[in-house]
Design a protein around this motif. Structure first.
Motif, PDB file in Angstrom:
ATOM      1  N   VAL A   1       0.791  -1.299   0.290  1.00 48.71           N
ATOM      2  CA  VAL A   1       0.388  -0.188   0.172  1.00 48.71           C
ATOM      3  C   VAL A   1       0.321   1.206   0.098  1.00 48.71           C
ATOM      4  CG1 VAL A   1      -2.442  -0.966   1.024  1.00 48.71           C
ATOM      5  CG2 VAL A   1      -0.340   0.255   2.387  1.00 48.71           C
ATOM      6  N   ALA A   2       2.028   1.351   0.333  1.00 48.01           N
ATOM      7  CA  ALA A   2       2.872   2.330   0.700  1.00 48.01           C
ATOM      8  C   ALA A   2       3.098   2.304  -0.768  1.00 48.01           C
ATOM      9  CB  ALA A   2       4.639   1.962   1.335  1.00 48.01           C
ATOM     10  N   SER A   3       3.377   1.222  -1.172  1.00 48.15           N
ATOM     11  CA  SER A   3       4.066   1.478  -2.478  1.00 48.15           C
ATOM     12  C   SER A   3       2.356   2.209  -3.612  1.00 48.15           C
ATOM     13  CB  SER A   3       4.865   0.268  -2.902  1.00 48.15           C
ATOM     14  OG  SER A   3       6.196  -0.343  -2.373  1.00 48.15           O
ATOM     15  N   GLN A   4       1.984   1.632  -3.498  1.00 51.08           N
ATOM     16  CA  GLN A   4       0.893   1.842  -4.015  1.00 51.08           C
ATOM     17  C   GLN A   4       0.593   3.205  -3.836  1.00 51.08           C
ATOM     18  OE1 GLN A   4      -2.553  -0.146  -3.603  1.00 51.08           O
ATOM     19  NE2 GLN A   4      -3.920   0.943  -4.748  1.00 51.08           N
ATOM     20  N   GLU A   5       0.576   3.789  -3.031  1.00 51.45           N
ATOM     21  CA  GLU A   5       0.556   5.559  -2.856  1.00 51.45           C
ATOM     22  C   GLU A   5       1.667   6.346  -3.251  1.00 51.45           C
ATOM     23  OE1 GLU A   5      -3.286   6.443  -2.601  1.00 51.45           O
ATOM     24  OE2 GLU A   5      -3.566   4.469  -2.561  1.00 51.45           O
TER      25      GLU A   5
ATOM     26  N   THR B   1       2.487  -7.860  -7.115  1.00 54.69           N
ATOM     27  CA  THR B   1       4.048  -7.153  -6.468  1.00 54.69           C
ATOM     28  C   THR B   1       3.600  -5.777  -5.775  1.00 54.69           C
ATOM     29  OG1 THR B   1       5.592  -7.058  -8.065  1.00 54.69           O
ATOM     30  CG2 THR B   1       5.425  -8.915  -7.143  1.00 54.69           C
ATOM     31  N   PRO B   2       4.198  -5.365  -4.689  1.00 53.37           N
ATOM     32  CA  PRO B   2       5.104  -3.674  -4.265  1.00 53.37           C
ATOM     33  C   PRO B   2       5.690  -2.439  -5.947  1.00 53.37           C
ATOM     34  CG  PRO B   2       5.208  -4.738  -2.577  1.00 53.37           C
ATOM     35  CD  PRO B   2       5.089  -5.825  -3.937  1.00 53.37           C
ATOM     36  N   LEU B   3       6.765  -3.692  -6.538  1.00 55.26           N
ATOM     37  CA  LEU B   3       7.524  -2.974  -7.503  1.00 55.26           C
ATOM     38  C   LEU B   3       6.401  -2.830  -8.914  1.00 55.26           C
ATOM     39  CD1 LEU B   3      10.112  -2.077  -9.701  1.00 55.26           C
ATOM     40  CD2 LEU B   3      10.723  -4.494 -10.037  1.00 55.26           C
ATOM     41  N   LEU B   4       5.350  -3.512  -8.797  1.00 58.00           N
ATOM     42  CA  LEU B   4       3.682  -3.663 -10.048  1.00 58.00           C
ATOM     43  C   LEU B   4       3.901  -2.649  -9.629  1.00 58.00           C
ATOM     44  CD1 LEU B   4       3.098  -6.207 -12.483  1.00 58.00           C
ATOM     45  CD2 LEU B   4       1.056  -4.834 -10.979  1.00 58.00           C
ATOM     46  N   ILE B   5       3.153  -2.529  -8.895  1.00 59.20           N
ATOM     47  CA  ILE B   5       1.984  -1.353  -8.687  1.00 59.20           C
ATOM     48  C   ILE B   5       2.767  -0.040  -8.810  1.00 59.20           C
ATOM     49  CG2 ILE B   5       2.426  -1.477  -5.742  1.00 59.20           C
ATOM     50  CD1 ILE B   5      -0.694  -1.400  -7.961  1.00 59.20           C
ATOM     51  N   ALA B   6       3.958   0.170  -7.921  1.00 57.75           N
ATOM     52  CA  ALA B   6       4.799   1.434  -7.690  1.00 57.75           C
ATOM     53  C   ALA B   6       5.104   1.642  -9.428  1.00 57.75           C
ATOM     54  CB  ALA B   6       5.818   1.342  -7.026  1.00 57.75           C
ATOM     55  N   SER B   7       5.273   1.163 -10.235  1.00 54.78           N
ATOM     56  CA  SER B   7       5.401   1.039 -11.754  1.00 54.78           C
ATOM     57  C   SER B   7       3.930   1.728 -12.316  1.00 54.78           C
ATOM     58  CB  SER B   7       5.825  -0.429 -12.203  1.00 54.78           C
ATOM     59  OG  SER B   7       7.524  -0.428 -11.802  1.00 54.78           O
ATOM     60  N   CYS B   8       3.782   1.128 -12.094  1.00 55.82           N
ATOM     61  CA  CYS B   8       2.193   1.219 -12.895  1.00 55.82           C
ATOM     62  C   CYS B   8       1.596   2.773 -12.071  1.00 55.82           C
ATOM     63  CB  CYS B   8       1.121   0.244 -12.160  1.00 55.82           C
ATOM     64  SG  CYS B   8      -0.936   0.258 -13.094  1.00 55.82           S
TER      65      CYS B   8
ATOM     66  N   ALA C   1       4.136  -0.032 -17.087  1.00 54.88           N
ATOM     67  CA  ALA C   1       4.894   1.707 -17.455  1.00 54.88           C
ATOM     68  C   ALA C   1       4.582   1.966 -18.128  1.00 54.88           C
ATOM     69  CB  ALA C   1       6.034   1.454 -15.973  1.00 54.88           C
ATOM     70  N   CYS C   2       4.547   0.837 -18.981  1.00 49.22           N
ATOM     71  CA  CYS C   2       5.184   1.275 -20.234  1.00 49.22           C
ATOM     72  C   CYS C   2       3.506   1.913 -21.195  1.00 49.22           C
ATOM     73  CB  CYS C   2       5.512   0.509 -21.365  1.00 49.22           C
ATOM     74  SG  CYS C   2       7.350   0.128 -21.545  1.00 49.22           S
ATOM     75  N   CYS C   3       2.305   0.920 -20.958  1.00 44.24           N
ATOM     76  CA  CYS C   3       0.516   0.987 -20.431  1.00 44.24           C
ATOM     77  C   CYS C   3       0.558   2.288 -20.119  1.00 44.24           C
ATOM     78  CB  CYS C   3       0.009   0.424 -20.825  1.00 44.24           C
ATOM     79  SG  CYS C   3       0.649  -1.519 -21.010  1.00 44.24           S
ATOM     80  N   ASN C   4       1.223   3.005 -19.310  1.00 43.45           N
ATOM     81  CA  ASN C   4       0.981   4.057 -18.258  1.00 43.45           C
ATOM     82  C   ASN C   4       1.540   5.393 -19.229  1.00 43.45           C
ATOM     83  OD1 ASN C   4      -1.058   3.456 -16.781  1.00 43.45           O
ATOM     84  ND2 ASN C   4       0.361   1.788 -15.907  1.00 43.45           N
TER      85      ASN C   4
END
Length: 168
Positions: A37-41, A66-73, A105-108
């Motif tokens: 959740v910290a990574s997401q926000e 994963t946290p890396l995926l959501i932070a990248s997103c 990350a690319c898609c966004n």
């Protein structure tokens, strides 16, 4: 409480909860951990605090994210850098839908994240996994770009990445 404080960006409260022996890897029913959740926000200071308390970087949610995926997103470049510094293996991890940190990350159109992930992929694949030196890396990259040729320049995202400022 630790998940709520982490998602809200309250670094001081997170630190106090960790000192009081809160479980940094405890997930809710959906698999959300405090680090996720910290990574997401995008709360980089909280991420640093959780990583210092040995939060598991590669722990996945119920859907494999994963946290890396959501932070990248979400384009949280500083968080992506912190997570990569601890766990580069997660750079290729795909969730249950097949999405990887680079893909989201690319898609966004999060070019800062794409640059960091690209460097991490190149560095670890060529240097760490293949035990190559930097001179050899340069010649390998040059030959790869010559093979790719105009395909790289035809891709708008690649053009933005190559022409943009360095993330370092």
């Amino acid at each position: 409480p630790l998940g709520i404080a982490s998602g809200s960006g309250h670094t001081e409260i997170v630190s106090k909860l960790i000192t009081a022996n809160a479980d940094v890897d405890r997930a809710d029913n959906g698999g959300f951990t405090p680090l996720f959740v910290a990574s997401q926000e995008g709360h980089a200071e909280v991420v640093t605090t959780l990583l210092a308390a040995h939060a598991t970087v590669y722990q996945t949610m119920n859907d494999g994210a994963t946290p890396l995926l959501i932070a990248s997103c979400n384009g949280h470049t500083e968080v992506v850098a912190k997570l990569l510094a601890v766990n580069y293996q997660g750079v290729d991890h795909a969730d249950d839908r097949g999405a990887t940190p680079m893909w989201v990350a690319c898609c966004n159109d999060h070019l800062g994240c794409v640059r960091l992930l690209s460097f991490e992929i190149l560095f670890h694949r060529f240097i760490v996994h293949f035990n190559r030196n930097f001179n050899h890396l340069g010649s390998l990259l040059l030959s790869k770009f010559e093979q790719i040729g105009s395909n790289v320049l035809a891709c708008p995202t690649c053009t933005k990445i190559l022409s943009g400022p360095s993330p370092f």
